[in-house]
Scaffold this motif. Sequence first.
Motif, short mmCIF file in Angstrom:
data_model
loop_
_atom_site.label_atom_id
_atom_site.label_comp_id
_atom_site.label_asym_id
_atom_site.label_seq_id
_atom_site.Cartn_x
_atom_site.Cartn_y
_atom_site.Cartn_z
N LYS A 201 36.50 48.56 45.56
CA LYS A 201 36.60 49.21 46.88
C LYS A 201 35.40 50.10 47.18
N ASP A 202 34.81 50.69 46.15
CA ASP A 202 33.66 51.56 46.37
C ASP A 202 32.35 50.76 46.48
N GLY A 203 32.44 49.42 46.37
CA GLY A 203 31.26 48.58 46.48
C GLY A 203 30.39 48.56 45.24
N GLN A 204 30.85 49.19 44.17
CA GLN A 204 30.08 49.26 42.92
C GLN A 204 30.74 48.39 41.86
N GLY A 205 30.27 47.19 41.67
CA GLY A 205 30.81 46.31 40.65
C GLY A 205 31.98 45.48 41.15
N PHE A 206 32.57 44.74 40.22
CA PHE A 206 33.61 43.78 40.55
C PHE A 206 34.85 44.00 39.69
N LYS A 207 35.96 43.45 40.16
CA LYS A 207 37.20 43.49 39.39
C LYS A 207 37.82 42.10 39.38
N PRO A 208 38.27 41.63 38.20
CA PRO A 208 38.95 40.33 38.14
C PRO A 208 40.36 40.45 38.71
N ILE A 209 40.86 39.35 39.24
CA ILE A 209 42.21 39.31 39.80
C ILE A 209 43.02 38.38 38.89
N PHE A 210 43.56 38.94 37.81
CA PHE A 210 44.20 38.16 36.75
C PHE A 210 45.45 37.43 37.20
N ASP A 211 46.24 38.00 38.12
CA ASP A 211 47.47 37.33 38.54
C ASP A 211 47.17 36.01 39.24
N VAL A 212 46.02 35.89 39.89
CA VAL A 212 45.63 34.64 40.53
C VAL A 212 45.34 33.59 39.46
N PHE A 213 44.64 33.98 38.39
CA PHE A 213 44.39 33.05 37.28
C PHE A 213 45.70 32.47 36.77
N GLU A 214 46.64 33.34 36.49
CA GLU A 214 47.92 32.92 35.94
C GLU A 214 48.64 31.97 36.89
N GLU A 215 48.65 32.32 38.15
CA GLU A 215 49.36 31.51 39.14
C GLU A 215 48.75 30.12 39.30
N ILE A 216 47.44 30.03 39.43
CA ILE A 216 46.84 28.71 39.71
C ILE A 216 46.74 27.82 38.47
N PHE A 217 46.64 28.43 37.30
CA PHE A 217 46.51 27.61 36.09
C PHE A 217 47.86 27.32 35.43
#
Length: 179
Positions: A24-40
């Motif tokens: 949100k602060d525009g500094q770096g990234f964050k993984p979205i793990f629940d999406v990984f679990e859902e799609i795989f």
Amino acid sequence: MAGQLKLGGSKGEIKAVPILDMQKDGQGFKPIFDVFEEIFDNVRDFPVAIICIAGPFRKGKSFLLNLLAHYLIENQSSTWFKKGDTQPAKVFEWKGGVERNTVGIHITNKPFILETSDKKKVAVFLMDTQGMFDTKTTTKDCSTIFALSTLLSSVQIYNLTDQIHENDLQQFEVLPYYH
């Protein structure tokens, strides 16, 4: 790979979903793990292949992935782009202009289930990356995107328009060495 395409996963349209998003602060990234679990989750019994396109911003990565998605949705038919079609499938967001569109890394929410020539099924996902070296992205951010997309993908395509120029190679050279 030959054979019929079947969209896997739950019902609904195939679309791109973020798996790595800007903080949100525009500094770096964050993984979205629940999406990984859902799609795989629905492809645990299949080998998985991820086709990714990376490269400089505003060079057509998302558009090219939409063409590939269109081809796969049309079952790899020789007439996959029919007369009268004016746009490819709209799986990945894209637009004209000079401002970036994709932020982070996006992947299809469902696999394309393809058969190999020996009749084995493979779950194929398409993955899009944020364009590199735009005015809003640091070298560290570019390195993060490139490294993660390279690690996740089975095939990484580095998309450039026209010829490879020396500055393209210089930018590409920075990516593996940045810490």
